[in-house]
Structure formats: structure tokens, C-alpha cells
Motif scaffolding. Structure first.
Motif, PDB file in Angstrom:
ATOM      1  N   THR A   9     -28.905  -1.454   7.412  1.00 41.61           N
ATOM      2  CA  THR A   9     -28.588  -2.658   7.093  1.00 41.61           C
ATOM      3  C   THR A   9     -27.204  -2.427   6.086  1.00 41.61           C
ATOM      4  N   ALA A  10     -26.399  -3.434   5.910  1.00 43.84           N
ATOM      5  CA  ALA A  10     -25.548  -3.231   4.845  1.00 43.84           C
ATOM      6  C   ALA A  10     -25.503  -4.195   4.005  1.00 43.84           C
ATOM      7  N   THR A  11     -25.440  -4.163   2.528  1.00 42.33           N
ATOM      8  CA  THR A  11     -25.539  -5.149   1.440  1.00 42.33           C
ATOM      9  C   THR A  11     -24.314  -4.945   0.784  1.00 42.33           C
ATOM     10  N   PHE A  12     -23.759  -6.200   0.468  1.00 42.14           N
ATOM     11  CA  PHE A  12     -22.543  -6.052  -0.351  1.00 42.14           C
ATOM     12  C   PHE A  12     -22.759  -6.427  -1.855  1.00 42.14           C
ATOM     13  N   TRP A  13     -22.356  -5.568  -2.730  1.00 45.67           N
ATOM     14  CA  TRP A  13     -22.428  -5.927  -4.080  1.00 45.67           C
ATOM     15  C   TRP A  13     -21.298  -6.040  -4.862  1.00 45.67           C
ATOM     16  N   GLY A  14     -20.108  -5.504  -4.127  1.00 47.90           N
ATOM     17  CA  GLY A  14     -18.948  -6.023  -4.678  1.00 47.90           C
ATOM     18  C   GLY A  14     -17.805  -6.083  -3.719  1.00 47.90           C
ATOM     19  N   VAL A  15     -17.006  -7.011  -3.391  1.00 52.07           N
ATOM     20  CA  VAL A  15     -16.066  -7.253  -2.418  1.00 52.07           C
ATOM     21  C   VAL A  15     -14.771  -7.595  -2.604  1.00 52.07           C
ATOM     22  N   ARG A  16     -14.347  -7.588  -4.044  1.00 49.13           N
ATOM     23  CA  ARG A  16     -13.025  -8.077  -4.456  1.00 49.13           C
ATOM     24  C   ARG A  16     -12.200  -6.770  -4.707  1.00 49.13           C
ATOM     25  N   GLY A  17     -10.699  -6.790  -4.203  1.00 45.78           N
ATOM     26  CA  GLY A  17     -10.009  -5.737  -4.580  1.00 45.78           C
ATOM     27  C   GLY A  17      -9.280  -5.619  -5.773  1.00 45.78           C
ATOM     28  N   SER A  18      -8.787  -4.648  -6.233  1.00 45.93           N
ATOM     29  CA  SER A  18      -7.776  -4.516  -7.399  1.00 45.93           C
ATOM     30  C   SER A  18      -8.210  -4.581  -8.685  1.00 45.93           C
ATOM     31  N   VAL A  27     -16.849 -17.820  -7.509  1.00 42.71           N
ATOM     32  CA  VAL A  27     -18.257 -17.789  -7.776  1.00 42.71           C
ATOM     33  C   VAL A  27     -18.859 -17.486  -6.544  1.00 42.71           C
ATOM     34  N   ARG A  28     -18.572 -18.169  -5.437  1.00 46.36           N
ATOM     35  CA  ARG A  28     -19.121 -17.986  -3.809  1.00 46.36           C
ATOM     36  C   ARG A  28     -19.119 -16.873  -3.394  1.00 46.36           C
ATOM     37  N   TYR A  29     -17.782 -16.252  -3.720  1.00 48.74           N
ATOM     38  CA  TYR A  29     -17.675 -15.062  -2.879  1.00 48.74           C
ATOM     39  C   TYR A  29     -17.861 -13.780  -3.841  1.00 48.74           C
ATOM     40  N   GLY A  30     -17.714 -13.917  -5.291  1.00 49.56           N
ATOM     41  CA  GLY A  30     -17.925 -12.857  -5.873  1.00 49.56           C
ATOM     42  C   GLY A  30     -16.562 -12.390  -6.585  1.00 49.56           C
ATOM     43  N   GLY A  31     -16.740 -11.901  -7.837  1.00 50.52           N
ATOM     44  CA  GLY A  31     -15.446 -11.118  -8.435  1.00 50.52           C
ATOM     45  C   GLY A  31     -15.655  -9.780  -8.641  1.00 50.52           C
ATOM     46  N   ASN A  32     -16.574  -8.995  -8.394  1.00 48.48           N
ATOM     47  CA  ASN A  32     -16.842  -7.685  -8.660  1.00 48.48           C
ATOM     48  C   ASN A  32     -16.152  -6.829  -7.564  1.00 48.48           C
ATOM     49  N   THR A  33     -15.551  -5.589  -8.051  1.00 49.82           N
ATOM     50  CA  THR A  33     -14.903  -4.899  -6.952  1.00 49.82           C
ATOM     51  C   THR A  33     -15.616  -3.800  -6.175  1.00 49.82           C
ATOM     52  N   PRO A  34     -15.139  -3.272  -5.198  1.00 49.17           N
ATOM     53  CA  PRO A  34     -16.109  -2.877  -3.947  1.00 49.17           C
ATOM     54  C   PRO A  34     -17.509  -1.703  -4.327  1.00 49.17           C
ATOM     55  N   CYS A  35     -18.282  -2.078  -3.871  1.00 53.42           N
ATOM     56  CA  CYS A  35     -19.441  -1.346  -3.501  1.00 53.42           C
ATOM     57  C   CYS A  35     -20.490  -1.831  -2.456  1.00 53.42           C
ATOM     58  N   GLY A  49     -17.809   2.734  -6.082  1.00 55.89           N
ATOM     59  CA  GLY A  49     -18.328   2.437  -7.357  1.00 55.89           C
ATOM     60  C   GLY A  49     -17.402   1.682  -8.018  1.00 55.89           C
ATOM     61  N   GLY A  50     -17.149   0.488  -7.686  1.00 60.47           N
ATOM     62  CA  GLY A  50     -16.310  -0.654  -8.315  1.00 60.47           C
ATOM     63  C   GLY A  50     -17.456  -1.336  -9.132  1.00 60.47           C
ATOM     64  N   THR A  51     -17.072  -2.444  -9.895  1.00 58.69           N
ATOM     65  CA  THR A  51     -17.725  -2.924 -10.628  1.00 58.69           C
ATOM     66  C   THR A  51     -19.142  -3.575 -10.099  1.00 58.69           C
ATOM     67  N   GLY A  52     -19.163  -3.502  -8.762  1.00 56.00           N
ATOM     68  CA  GLY A  52     -20.262  -3.926  -8.057  1.00 56.00           C
ATOM     69  C   GLY A  52     -21.607  -3.119  -8.090  1.00 56.00           C
ATOM     70  N   ILE A  53     -21.325  -1.819  -8.430  1.00 56.23           N
ATOM     71  CA  ILE A  53     -22.413  -0.888  -8.403  1.00 56.23           C
ATOM     72  C   ILE A  53     -23.212  -1.011  -9.553  1.00 56.23           C
ATOM     73  N   ARG A  54     -22.568  -1.857 -10.765  1.00 58.79           N
ATOM     74  CA  ARG A  54     -23.380  -2.115 -11.932  1.00 58.79           C
ATOM     75  C   ARG A  54     -24.780  -3.063 -11.370  1.00 58.79           C
TER      76      ARG A  54
END
Length: 301
Positions: A9-18, A27-35, A49-54
Motif C-alpha cells: 500500500t501507499a499512504t500520502f502524508w504530504g503532497v504539496r511542493g516547494s 484543507v481538502r488536499y493538504g498543505g504538507n510537503t512530500p512524504c 521527509g517533508g513536513t508530512g513526515i511529522r
């Protein structure tokens, strides 16, 4: 055989770039960076290890002690800035095997993660982390074997260098291809290699073609691609499911809804990455049915 041993499986914890982009418009797609976390059999793989890893770290606190394998594409801030806030790395008894290619200037991933936590940039050094951190320098093109999982990499077209990854397991494959910029006159052979016949392709589609070629605010040379190019790659590589990833910080939820509709029209088996999205890669299906883990992320659907 247990469900855990059968999972991919793949789980998305951060999907935003830059840059992290919190706010009412994301809110719906999220603002955390890649993880992105992949569970492959009994192994846990973490990509970037973007902010999504937190947020991932908070979800893992109930599962300690734990072991995971962390793969970094490169060390631009949006891909490493969450690592100092990854709480499980501070706990003794946990083990993290960390992989990354040596940068063109010769610095290792360990050096770069260490440097971002030095004064005056951060209050505590990397050495205060209590978990067993094992750093592994990998060459571009070097495969990593983790039990029956094979992780391949290839060079991407990104300023300062980045690599993409392909996770192979029991005849299935998932490709994580961010950050990369397409070429104007041909498809990138390295990207095609990573994506070839993949069950899942996660692709950097930061821009639309219109934004990329804008006469006033051209993005040519910035190191990112477009959703139109993502579709070309997915079709050429015979990908089963395409996920649009690394959303531009200026793209609101409504804008991404529109992009998603256009992508789906061009490539029906496609999804827009959003925080909390879980995709089952194995066993494969004709159409991936996404799940949102609301309890862990607090997202509203």
C-alpha cells in the motif's frame, strides 16, 4: 500468510511542493510537503521527509518500537524540513535505515540532514535523536534489496540533482517520481524506466502546461513537470494508475479539483494526491479505490 505479509500500500502524508501551505484554501488536499509511506509485505518504506513526515510520526507513536527504511530523493528544503520533527527518531528502540545519493558537491544525506539541525538554524542537533539511525549512501542506478523488496533508482532532471525510485515486490511495482522536469522534445528515458508497467506512478505535476510556458512567469528550468506530461508518461509506460503529486503551493483545492477533472478525462485511471489517501497496490485492480484515513489525519471529505 497474514494480511500484513500480503500488503502493498501507499499512504500520502504530504503532497504539496516547494513550501508548506496551510490555510482554508488547501484543507481538502493538504498543505504538507512530500512524504509517502509504503507498506510492502512486512517492511515499511518512507519516501522523503517533508513536513508530512511529522504527521506520519505522530501516527507511528502507537506502533513503537518500529523499524523503517527512509529514502530521500534529494535535500531541497521541502523534502527534508520535516525530519527534525519526526518524533519516533528521538525514541530509543526504534531503527531507521536512511538512504540517499551523494550530492554533486560530495555531501552525503547524513551531512545534509545534520547541517539543517545545526545552530543557528535549529535548537537541537541530529545527534540528540535516540533512535538507531543507519545512513546508507547509494549510487545513482544502485538497487537496494530489503528482504524480498527491490528498490531501484534513476537520475531525474532537477537542479542540484534528484533521484526517483521504483519499488518492486512480487511482480508489482510502484514508482515515486518527484522532483523532475520533462524534456521539450522527448520523454525522459529514466522516468520511463521507473514507470514501466507500474501498478502505480506518483509523478511531479506541479504545473499546468499553461503555467509552465507562461510568457510572463515561465517555469521552464525550475525542475518540475506538468500534468499533461504526466499523462504522456503514464500512457507510454503502460501505467495502471497515475497519481498527480507535488502540488504547487498556489494551487487551491478548487483549482486542483479542476486539474483532477482534466487529468481524469485524459487518463481515466488517475487520482489527485491528497493527505490521507491510501492506495492498495497489491492485489491490483482495474481501478484503484482510494481510502482516506480521517481518524489519523483529521481531514474532512
Amino acid at each position: 500468510m497474514s494480511n500484513t505479509e500480503n500488503q502493498f500500500t501507499a499512504t500520502f502524508w504530504g503532497v504539496r511542493g516547494s513550501i508548506a501551505s496551510p490555510g482554508s484554501a488547501t484543507v481538502r488536499y493538504g498543505g504538507n510537503t512530500p512524504c509517502v509511506e509504503m507498506r510492502v509485505g512486512s517492511d515499511r518504506l518512507i519516501f522523503d521527509g517533508g513536513t508530512g513526515i511529522r504527521v506520519l510520526g505522530q501516527a507511528l507513536l502507537s506502533q513503537m518500537p518500529l523499524e523503517a527504511h527512509m529514502f530521500f530523493t534529494h535535500s531541497h528544503w521541502d523534502h527534508i524540513q520535516g525530519f527534525p520533527f519526526f518524533v519516533p527518531a528521538f525514541a530509543k528502540g526504534n531503527r531507521f535505515n536512511i538512504y540517499g545519493a551523494i550530492a554533486p558537491n560530495g555531501s552525503t544525506m547524513e551531512q545534509r540532514l545534520n547541517d539543517q539541525m545545526l545552530h543557528p538554524n535549529f535548537p537541537v542537533p541530529l545527534q540528540i535523536m535516540g533512535a538507531d539511525l543507519k545512513f546508507n549512501d547509494i549510487e545513482v542506478g544502485q538497487a537496494v534489496k530489503i528482504n524480498d523488496v527491490l528498490v531501484q533508482n534513476a537520475l531525474l532532471n532537477h537542479p542540484g540533482q534528484a533521484v526517483g525510485y521504483r519499488v518492486n515486490w512480487r511482480g508489482h511495482a510502484a514508482a515515486y517520481v518527484t522532483d523532475t522536469e520533462h524534456f521539450p522534445d522527448h520523454l525522459d528515458e529514466n522516468v520511463l524506466f521507473l514507470a514501466d508497467q507500474a501498478d502505480l506512478l506518483i509523478y511531479d505535476a506541479t504545473y499546468t502546461d499553461e503555467e509552465y510556458h507562461s510568457k510572463q512567469f515561465s517555469k521552464v528550468g525550475w525542475g518540475h513537470s506538468t500534468w499533461q506530461e504526466a499523462v504522456k508518461i503514464a500512457k507510454a509506460a503502460n501505467v495502471k494508475t497515475l497519481v498527480i503529486f507535488h502540488h504547487d503551493p498556489l494551487h487551491s483545492d478548487d483549482f486542483l479539483d479542476q486539474v483532477g477533472a482534466e487529468v481524469a478525462a485524459a487518463f481515466p485511471n488517475s487520482l489527485m494526491a491528497r493527505e490521507g489517501l491510501v492506495i492498495q497496490i497489491s492485489p491490483p485492480t482495474d481501478r484503484v479505490e482510494p481510502v482516506l484515513i480521517e481518524a489519523e489525519l483529521g481531514v474532512s471529505v
